[in-house]
Design a protein around this motif. Structure first.
Motif, PDB file in Angstrom:
ATOM      1  N   GLY A   1       0.802  -1.223   0.000  1.00  0.00           N
ATOM      2  CA  GLY A   1       0.000   0.000   0.000  1.00  0.00           C
ATOM      3  C   GLY A   1       0.831   1.268   0.000  1.00  0.00           C
ATOM      4  O   GLY A   1       0.532   2.231  -0.709  1.00  0.00           O
TER       5      GLY A   1
ATOM      6  N   TYR B   1       2.608   1.578  -3.699  1.00  0.00           N
ATOM      7  CA  TYR B   1       1.866   1.717  -4.950  1.00  0.00           C
ATOM      8  C   TYR B   1       0.687   2.677  -4.900  1.00  0.00           C
ATOM      9  O   TYR B   1       0.252   3.176  -5.937  1.00  0.00           O
ATOM     10  N   SER B   2       0.103   2.917  -3.751  1.00  0.00           N
ATOM     11  CA  SER B   2      -1.151   3.679  -3.691  1.00  0.00           C
ATOM     12  C   SER B   2      -0.958   5.138  -4.088  1.00  0.00           C
ATOM     13  O   SER B   2       0.092   5.730  -3.861  1.00  0.00           O
ATOM     14  N   THR B   3      -2.012   5.710  -4.668  1.00  0.00           N
ATOM     15  CA  THR B   3      -2.064   7.158  -4.845  1.00  0.00           C
ATOM     16  C   THR B   3      -2.540   7.767  -3.521  1.00  0.00           C
ATOM     17  O   THR B   3      -3.130   7.070  -2.687  1.00  0.00           O
TER      18      THR B   3
ATOM     19  N   GLU C   1      -6.261   7.028  -3.154  1.00  0.00           N
ATOM     20  CA  GLU C   1      -6.531   5.624  -2.825  1.00  0.00           C
ATOM     21  C   GLU C   1      -6.208   5.342  -1.356  1.00  0.00           C
ATOM     22  O   GLU C   1      -6.961   4.639  -0.677  1.00  0.00           O
ATOM     23  N   TRP C   2      -5.105   5.875  -0.899  1.00  0.00           N
ATOM     24  CA  TRP C   2      -4.663   5.610   0.471  1.00  0.00           C
ATOM     25  C   TRP C   2      -5.665   6.167   1.479  1.00  0.00           C
ATOM     26  O   TRP C   2      -5.997   5.517   2.471  1.00  0.00           O
TER      27      TRP C   2
ATOM     28  N   TYR D   1      -8.757   3.946   1.491  1.00  0.00           N
ATOM     29  CA  TYR D   1      -8.463   2.707   2.214  1.00  0.00           C
ATOM     30  C   TYR D   1      -8.457   2.932   3.725  1.00  0.00           C
ATOM     31  O   TYR D   1      -9.102   2.198   4.484  1.00  0.00           O
TER      32      TYR D   1
ATOM     33  N   ARG E   1       2.661   8.333   3.486  1.00  0.00           N
ATOM     34  CA  ARG E   1       1.716   7.232   3.733  1.00  0.00           C
ATOM     35  C   ARG E   1       1.626   6.905   5.234  1.00  0.00           C
ATOM     36  O   ARG E   1       0.539   6.671   5.757  1.00  0.00           O
TER      37      ARG E   1
ATOM     38  N   TRP F   1      -1.855  -4.705  -3.492  1.00  0.00           N
ATOM     39  CA  TRP F   1      -2.473  -3.485  -4.012  1.00  0.00           C
ATOM     40  C   TRP F   1      -2.771  -3.633  -5.505  1.00  0.00           C
ATOM     41  O   TRP F   1      -2.342  -2.837  -6.344  1.00  0.00           O
TER      42      TRP F   1
ATOM     43  N   ARG G   1      -4.740  -3.542  -8.941  1.00  0.00           N
ATOM     44  CA  ARG G   1      -5.802  -2.905  -9.709  1.00  0.00           C
ATOM     45  C   ARG G   1      -6.254  -3.898 -10.766  1.00  0.00           C
ATOM     46  O   ARG G   1      -5.633  -4.931 -10.962  1.00  0.00           O
TER      47      ARG G   1
ATOM     48  N   TRP H   1      -7.879  -4.185  -5.064  1.00  0.00           N
ATOM     49  CA  TRP H   1      -7.656  -3.909  -3.645  1.00  0.00           C
ATOM     50  C   TRP H   1      -8.906  -3.283  -3.037  1.00  0.00           C
ATOM     51  O   TRP H   1      -9.252  -3.578  -1.887  1.00  0.00           O
ATOM     52  N   TYR H   2      -9.587  -2.432  -3.824  1.00  0.00           N
ATOM     53  CA  TYR H   2     -10.782  -1.755  -3.322  1.00  0.00           C
ATOM     54  C   TYR H   2     -11.917  -2.745  -3.094  1.00  0.00           C
ATOM     55  O   TYR H   2     -12.643  -2.654  -2.081  1.00  0.00           O
TER      56      TYR H   2
END
Length: 542
Positions: free
Chosen positions: A157, A160-162, A165-166, A169, A220, A402, A404, A422-423
């Protein structure tokens, strides 16, 4: 050669230092239990600062006179930083320490700042940092409130997350009762670089750290804390030749871990020194040395554990390691007979009482794949009932990497491109039901509960591993929990029927149901009304 004894030179240096102090806000006030960051600009450059400056840090003095030392870190170019979490309101004083004592811009710089009352509503800020009380099996905040570890695994997470997105989450995990986010802080076998194609370090025998990589991780981990959650960063993943816990020799591994410690020890974190590692046999000496060097010799504020590979128990071998605060274990990704027997009858359940008291937590039970919620849920409950209650974690096959849509996990076998993201995993039944588990335990005095399987008159699990019943009870047996993984009866050696009230908890649907006993001589029997797994709650009447 410059003559440093000349008054003009000293005045220039002093002018730079005063400018730096005020320009970078080192005297700016900070709220209690928040991260205070001090910034310094070195007027001396280093080709590899991690090695050429063996130690840079700050000695802090609290308003009451307590002394703390925090390790600092190089943050690119000539910038150096120190982070610290003050635990008292009032005026704090500090003095920098640098192993290169000729560097007047990093050594013996004095200053002060004010620590103010915290106005955040989150427990980590109102109640304080996490501690392990001596002689106990659980974690608690500085003010004494017990902390239940409910982890969610997002290994990739942070990599890679934007930002969007973070936040999505973290807000979901907070909503559903999770308290800890488990993540990896460097490249490893599951992610060879981050989203910007950067790595945490290069080299092996003599590494070069990359501050740019860690600035993403700063954001993060700060966001984890902003949601009132605790981060559980892995320093040295220890499975796979491309992972730092395997590829780096001891000295380089220690240097990398010390750097990560310096960056995040002022956050609300629980350190995972290693990830998926084998810490016994021929590897034991190496990991004990790394642990002693990183946490035994360095001043640090946060708690430490080791995340091992599946069905690996290091509790006994590491019992005398003072730097280790929590025993983590992993029970793999399927409720096979071997796994269930290991966690219900193996070293976790049979040796915890012989070890120095520490929290014991399954930080990687069965992962969810979208259609195995029953397996995920049962795995978590068997784990939390196997030792004195401290917590448990959740994981998903699409959340940890993570993924997509169309992605595949790296270096984890041949997998088809994923249609689940992941979502999507956030809304899987098991993910939600671990939130029910968290709510159930937080509404009782869970820290007072210990395994008590001796109260069972019969153990169906001896004949069939999938029917293993587990019992937790308070010392005086005033409160008892029995976990039934299937719908059947439970028989308890409790002769005083009328002294107990009882009810059932439906772990799948988050509901409480009436419980009616049957008395057979000195045996108390209850029949579960729940079609799947359930918990019988018994509580002595006043």
């Amino acid at each position: 050669m410059i003559n440093k004894k000349r008054p003009g030179f000293l005045c220039i240096v002093l002018l730079f230092l005063v400018a730096d102090f005020y320009c970078y806000g080192n005297n700016k006030a900070i709220a209690k239990w928040h991260k205070k960051e001090l910034t310094f600009v070195s007027h001396k450059s280093y080709s590899n600062p991690v090695y050429e400056v063996d130690f840079f840090g700050v000695e802090f003095f609290s308003p009451s006179g307590e002394r703390f030392v925090s390790r600092g870190f190089w943050d690119g170019e000539n910038t150096w930083k120190v982070r610290f979490m003050p635990n008292q309101t009032g005026k704090w004083r500090f003095t920098t320490i640098c192993s290169d004592d000729s560097n007047l811009s990093l050594n013996q710089i004095e200053g002060s700042f004010q620590c103010t009352r915290n106005r955040s509503t989150h427990d980590i800020y109102q109640r304080g940092a996490l501690l392990h009380p001596a002689g106990s099996y659980h974690l608690e905040h500085d003010d004494g409130k017990p902390f239940l570890y409910i982890g969610c695994t997002a290994w990739n997470g942070g990599l890679y997350s934007t930002p969007e997105e973070w936040d999505l989450y973290l807000s979901n995990r907070k909503k559903h009762g999770y308290s800890v986010i488990q993540l990896v802080t460097t490249q490893w076998r599951g992610a060879l670089h981050n989203a910007e194609n950067e790595t945490a370090f290069t080299g092996t025998e003599r590494i070069m750290v990359n501050p740019s990589f860690f600035k993403r991780m700063d954001e993060r981990i700060d966001r984890i804390n902003a949601y009132g959650l605790v981060a559980a960063p892995v320093m040295l993943w220890a499975w796979g030749d491309m992972s730092p816990g395997v590829s780096l020799p001891e000295r380089a591994a220690i240097k990398l871990a010390e750097y990560i410690l310096a960056r995040y020890d002022a956050n609300h974190v629980i350190w995972n020194l290693g990830g998926d590692g084998h810490y016994l046999d021929e590897h034991e000496k190496r990991w004990k040395k790394i642990g002693r060097e990183v946490f035994g010799k360095n001043n640090h504020q946060r708690l430490v554990t080791l995340h091992p590979r599946g069905l690996s128990w290091y509790g006994s071998a590491y019992n005398d390691e003072k730097w280790l605060n929590i025993i983590s274990y992993q029970t793999g990704h399927a409720n096979s007979q071997t796994v269930i027997r290991w966690k219900t009858q193996g070293p976790v359940a049979t040796t915890w009482m012989n070890l120095s008291p520490r929290p014991i937590i399954d930080t990687e039970p069965v992962y969810e794949n979208g259609n195995n919620a029953d397996e995920v849920r049962k795995s978590a409950y068997w784990s939390i009932f196997a030792a004195p209650v401290a917590g448990v974690s959740y994981g998903s096959h699409t959340l940890w990497p993570w993924l997509r849509k169309g992605d595949k996990p790296i270096n984890h076998g041949e997998k088809e491109p994923s249609s689940i993201t992941w979502y999507d995993a956030l809304f899987h039944e098991g993910s939600i039901q671990i939130g029910y588990l968290a709510s159930f335990f937080r509404n009782i005095d869970w820290w007072k509960l210990f395994p008590a399987n001796h109260l069972l008159k019969e153990q169906p699990g001896l004949l069939n591993h999938a029917r293993w019943q587990s019992v937790l009870a308070s010392d005086n047996k005033a409160f008892i929990l029995v976990y039934l993984p299937v719908q059947e009866a439970v028989k308890l050696n409790l002769p005083q029927t009328k002294s107990y009230g009882a009810k059932w908890f439906d772990t799948t649907n988050n509901k409480f149901l009436k419980a009616s006993p049957e008395q057979h001589s000195d045996v108390l029997e209850y029949h579960s009304p729940v079609e799947s797994d359930a918990i019988l709650m018994l509580f002595k009447k006043n």
